[in-house]
Design a protein around this motif. Sequence first.
Motif, mmCIF file in Angstrom:
data_model
loop_
_atom_site.group_PDB
_atom_site.id
_atom_site.type_symbol
_atom_site.label_atom_id
_atom_site.label_comp_id
_atom_site.label_asym_id
_atom_site.label_seq_id
_atom_site.Cartn_x
_atom_site.Cartn_y
_atom_site.Cartn_z
ATOM 1 N N LEU A 126 0.602 -1.033 0.372
ATOM 2 C CA LEU A 126 0.059 0.083 0.285
ATOM 3 C C LEU A 126 1.443 1.144 -0.118
ATOM 4 C CD1 LEU A 126 -2.833 0.041 0.311
ATOM 5 C CD2 LEU A 126 -2.919 0.048 2.404
ATOM 6 N N ARG A 127 1.689 1.290 0.877
ATOM 7 C CA ARG A 127 3.398 1.941 0.609
ATOM 8 C C ARG A 127 3.474 2.158 -0.604
ATOM 9 N NH1 ARG A 127 7.543 1.904 2.963
ATOM 10 N NH2 ARG A 127 7.018 -0.003 3.992
ATOM 11 N N LEU A 128 4.317 1.920 -0.834
ATOM 12 C CA LEU A 128 4.693 1.463 -2.468
ATOM 13 C C LEU A 128 3.664 2.251 -3.618
ATOM 14 C CD1 LEU A 128 6.151 -1.248 -2.867
ATOM 15 C CD2 LEU A 128 7.366 0.557 -2.789
ATOM 16 N N SER A 129 2.648 1.840 -3.315
ATOM 17 C CA SER A 129 1.746 2.575 -4.332
ATOM 18 C C SER A 129 1.160 4.097 -3.903
ATOM 19 C CB SER A 129 0.465 1.666 -4.434
ATOM 20 O OG SER A 129 -0.578 2.097 -3.907
ATOM 21 N N GLY A 130 1.266 4.071 -3.252
ATOM 22 C CA GLY A 130 1.238 6.219 -2.615
ATOM 23 C C GLY A 130 0.220 6.148 -2.825
ATOM 24 N N GLN A 131 -1.243 5.758 -2.592
ATOM 25 C CA GLN A 131 -2.316 6.556 -3.590
ATOM 26 C C GLN A 131 -2.816 6.650 -1.355
ATOM 27 O OE1 GLN A 131 -3.365 7.295 -5.957
ATOM 28 N NE2 GLN A 131 -1.702 5.849 -7.420
ATOM 29 N N ASP A 132 -3.657 7.504 -1.586
ATOM 30 C CA ASP A 132 -4.650 7.724 -0.258
ATOM 31 C C ASP A 132 -5.602 6.915 -0.096
ATOM 32 O OD1 ASP A 132 -5.076 10.154 -2.008
ATOM 33 O OD2 ASP A 132 -6.732 10.025 -0.666
ATOM 34 N N PRO A 133 -6.058 6.174 0.979
ATOM 35 C CA PRO A 133 -7.365 5.443 1.255
ATOM 36 C C PRO A 133 -8.465 5.675 0.090
ATOM 37 C CG PRO A 133 -6.869 5.176 3.712
ATOM 38 C CD PRO A 133 -5.766 6.052 2.396
ATOM 39 N N GLU A 134 -8.962 6.937 0.768
ATOM 40 C CA GLU A 134 -10.663 8.131 -0.069
ATOM 41 C C GLU A 134 -9.898 7.220 -1.730
ATOM 42 O OE1 GLU A 134 -10.909 11.296 1.492
ATOM 43 O OE2 GLU A 134 -10.131 10.750 3.013
ATOM 44 N N LYS A 135 -9.124 7.601 -2.458
ATOM 45 C CA LYS A 135 -8.967 7.812 -3.258
ATOM 46 C C LYS A 135 -9.347 6.272 -4.543
ATOM 47 C CE LYS A 135 -6.873 11.650 -5.964
ATOM 48 N NZ LYS A 135 -5.218 11.787 -5.380
ATOM 49 N N ILE A 136 -8.265 5.133 -3.116
ATOM 50 C CA ILE A 136 -8.259 3.788 -3.351
ATOM 51 C C ILE A 136 -10.108 3.361 -3.593
ATOM 52 C CG2 ILE A 136 -8.121 1.452 -3.116
ATOM 53 C CD1 ILE A 136 -5.291 2.900 -1.682
ATOM 54 N N VAL A 137 -10.777 3.612 -3.138
ATOM 55 C CA VAL A 137 -11.637 3.419 -2.627
ATOM 56 C C VAL A 137 -13.112 3.276 -3.411
ATOM 57 C CG1 VAL A 137 -14.223 3.055 -1.700
ATOM 58 C CG2 VAL A 137 -11.731 2.620 -0.206
ATOM 59 N N SER A 138 -12.461 4.782 -4.557
ATOM 60 C CA SER A 138 -13.548 5.432 -5.646
ATOM 61 C C SER A 138 -13.115 5.152 -6.767
ATOM 62 C CB SER A 138 -13.040 6.857 -4.987
ATOM 63 O OG SER A 138 -11.824 7.380 -5.756
ATOM 64 N N ARG A 139 -11.771 4.439 -6.838
ATOM 65 C CA ARG A 139 -11.535 4.234 -8.244
ATOM 66 C C ARG A 139 -12.366 3.168 -9.017
ATOM 67 N NH1 ARG A 139 -5.751 4.022 -7.298
ATOM 68 N NH2 ARG A 139 -5.089 6.451 -7.437
ATOM 69 N N ALA A 140 -12.445 3.014 -10.352
ATOM 70 C CA ALA A 140 -13.345 1.926 -11.370
ATOM 71 C C ALA A 140 -12.182 0.598 -10.630
ATOM 72 C CB ALA A 140 -13.319 2.269 -11.997
ATOM 73 N N LEU A 141 -12.268 -0.829 -10.559
ATOM 74 C CA LEU A 141 -11.501 -1.868 -10.495
ATOM 75 C C LEU A 141 -11.531 -2.768 -11.679
ATOM 76 C CD1 LEU A 141 -13.140 -2.868 -7.332
ATOM 77 C CD2 LEU A 141 -10.970 -1.677 -7.002
ATOM 78 N N ASP A 142 -10.788 -1.626 -12.581
ATOM 79 C CA ASP A 142 -10.603 -2.504 -14.343
ATOM 80 C C ASP A 142 -9.293 -2.653 -14.393
ATOM 81 O OD1 ASP A 142 -9.853 0.578 -13.176
ATOM 82 O OD2 ASP A 142 -11.152 1.492 -15.646
ATOM 83 N N LEU A 143 -8.184 -1.897 -13.905
ATOM 84 C CA LEU A 143 -7.316 -2.305 -13.913
ATOM 85 C C LEU A 143 -6.643 -2.745 -12.853
ATOM 86 C CD1 LEU A 143 -5.909 1.656 -15.573
ATOM 87 C CD2 LEU A 143 -6.716 -0.006 -16.517
#
Length: 333
Positions: A126-143
């Motif tokens: 998670l740290r490597l991806s460097g995204q914050d949780p809210e962003k991750i949750v809102s993203r489409a699960l296509d990639l």
Amino acid sequence: MRNSKRPYRLISRRSCWRLSQLYHQGLAEGKWTTQLDALNALGVSQGDLSLAMQLHELPEKILDLFEDHIDISSHTVRVIRHTIRRDGLSTVLSRIERSGASGAKHSKKTVLSIVKGQALESKKMLRLSGQDPEKIVSRALDLPNNVSDRYHLGVTQGEWNSFSACAKALSISRRNVSDAVAIRQLPDSIRHLFREKEFTFSVGRKLLALKRELGLDELLSRARYKDSMYDVGGRTAENILSELKDENIRPASSFRRIRIKKGRGPNRLVIECKDPKLLLRYRREIEQAISKVLKKRVTDVEYVELMREIFGTPRPIMPRLDRLPGTFRPRLS
DNA sequence: ATTGCGGTTCGGTACCCCGG
DNA sequence: CCGGGGTACCGAACCGCAAT
């Protein structure tokens, strides 16, 4: 029973919590005076009772993690104690600390994964991806990257601790979850050959297949010095994969004769070469390379305006500038 | 009190195959 | 080619016994 919402039959008779409770209760009521007598009366093994007694010896920090103490079986205690002895108490405590699990309550399974350090792996990804949780949750699960991020986020937050459970919760196929995680774990040097949007499940699965076939080392060495989509405009995923597979390798001599000449009509150049089919697959790259050459001689107003804008503007507004192809990069010559 | 070991159960993953 | 379903296999959880 008194302290439980659930019917007795659903509580393992090996529940350490309940066992030690019963034991002390019986001791107080004079039902037995020795552990041996208690064993017979309660119908449990000596080992279980012993571990039940150990339960309260475990650090508060660990006990606090359980959402329901009734769940703790002798085996659970055993595994935790074993882990502490093997890895050291300070290591285990720091795992709990670092996984940010303190305070929240977790299922038995999740607690074990925290104690054994498995949960930390997700934290790391998670740290490597460097995204914050809210962003991750809102993203489409296509990639794959997005799915992987979502999975690891869920693990660190105790939403699930398996691919299957994650798949069910997000109602996506479990295969996509496991593939996504594996794809995200490919080394950066391979992943970064592709633009974010082009790094799809399809591409990722082909890379995984290639990794299985060649081994990671070979794949890595083939990926070295390959142009990425960021380095060279017009690159297609198909071409990059094909290069990694070493397809259509042939002696350079067969391509020695490449000529560009003027064609019929005012707007045509003709390229002559061997195997035009192969070269055609690179037409986007070639086109962009040619237009790059053209820019050296084009001085239309818009272009000059653009240059002014870029070099007259502070960097932060153009964060991706240095990732663009080398058009504006000063050449060392 | 602690530990090891052989065995069973259970759930998860990897893999294959098939239909769209 | 892609994604979904079915399934064989594997490892973790679990159990019972027993030695020390």
